[in-house]
Design a protein around this motif. Structure first.
Motif, short mmCIF file in Angstrom:
data_model
loop_
_atom_site.label_atom_id
_atom_site.label_comp_id
_atom_site.label_asym_id
_atom_site.label_seq_id
_atom_site.Cartn_x
_atom_site.Cartn_y
_atom_site.Cartn_z
N ARG A 237 0.86 -1.18 0.00
CA ARG A 237 0.00 0.00 0.00
C ARG A 237 0.89 1.23 0.00
N GLY A 238 0.47 2.26 -0.73
CA GLY A 238 1.24 3.49 -0.80
C GLY A 238 1.23 4.26 0.51
N ARG A 239 2.35 4.92 0.81
CA ARG A 239 2.43 5.76 2.01
C ARG A 239 2.03 7.19 1.68
N THR A 240 2.27 7.62 0.45
CA THR A 240 2.01 9.02 0.07
C THR A 240 0.79 9.16 -0.82
N PHE A 241 0.11 8.07 -1.09
CA PHE A 241 -1.11 8.09 -1.90
C PHE A 241 -1.99 6.93 -1.46
N ASP A 242 -3.26 7.01 -1.79
CA ASP A 242 -4.20 5.96 -1.43
C ASP A 242 -4.18 4.90 -2.53
N GLY A 243 -3.87 3.70 -2.18
CA GLY A 243 -3.89 2.62 -3.16
C GLY A 243 -2.66 1.74 -3.11
N TRP A 244 -2.63 0.81 -4.03
CA TRP A 244 -1.56 -0.18 -4.13
C TRP A 244 -0.49 0.29 -5.11
N PHE A 245 0.73 -0.24 -4.89
CA PHE A 245 1.79 -0.02 -5.86
C PHE A 245 2.60 -1.29 -6.02
N ARG A 246 3.27 -1.38 -7.14
CA ARG A 246 4.20 -2.47 -7.44
C ARG A 246 5.57 -1.84 -7.59
N SER A 247 6.52 -2.31 -6.81
CA SER A 247 7.89 -1.86 -6.92
C SER A 247 8.65 -2.89 -7.76
N GLN A 248 9.03 -2.50 -8.96
CA GLN A 248 9.77 -3.38 -9.87
C GLN A 248 11.23 -2.99 -9.81
N ARG A 249 12.08 -3.92 -9.38
CA ARG A 249 13.49 -3.63 -9.14
C ARG A 249 14.38 -4.46 -10.05
N PHE A 250 15.36 -3.80 -10.65
CA PHE A 250 16.32 -4.43 -11.55
C PHE A 250 17.72 -4.29 -10.96
#
Length: 150
Positions: free
Chosen positions: A86-99
């Motif tokens: 869940r986002g800390r600075t916005f309402d909703g979910w996020f996906r963190s894609q890391r390379f």
């Protein structure tokens, strides 16, 4: 949980894994992430979030310089990983894609250049001393890929 790509935010991040050997001891370049006031501090790989208008390669080079003081030439993709939250600075979910990329140091000197950022300092940490140290999951992902490739 299943969501369409329009139902969540995406954060792209790129990191480098730099391992060398000094006096017969392998060591890895790590950045001390300060937790930004919401998490416990821990070691992470040099790198971080890619800005909206930059390529992954350009963002990687910028982030590594900010966190370590080194200029790097990105190499091959070594590993990728993601997590959702869940986002800390916005309402909703996020996906963190890391390379995670291999890289070569081309200049600079060890020293964090960002001011008031998320990285307090960088250091070459002997692999033998990393066990038991607080560290981001991305460190383990990268080291496992590196060991598998050796």
């Amino acid at each position: 949980m299943s969501m369409e790509f329009t139902d969540y935010h995406v954060r792209l991040a790129a990191y480098v894994l730099l391992v060398d050997e000094v006096d017969g001891q392998e060591r890895v370049l790590l950045a001390w992430w300060n937790g930004e006031g919401h998490s416990d501090p821990e070691w992470s790989l040099p790198g971080g979030g890619i800005d909206f208008d930059e390529s992954i390669s350009d963002g990687l080079v910028r982030e590594v310089f900010e966190e370590t003081g080194y200029h790097v030439a990105p190499g091959a993709l070594l590993a990728d990983d993601h997590f959702t939250a869940r986002g800390r600075t916005f309402d909703g979910w996020f996906r963190s894609q890391r390379f995670v990329f291999e890289a070569t140091i081309t200049g600079g000197e060890l020293g964090t250049t960002e001011v008031d950022g998320s990285t307090d300092h960088a250091a070459w940490v002997p692999l033998a001393e990393l066990e038991g140290q607080p560290r981001s999951h991305i460190v383990d992902v990268a080291l496992a890929a590196w060991k598998a490739k050796k």
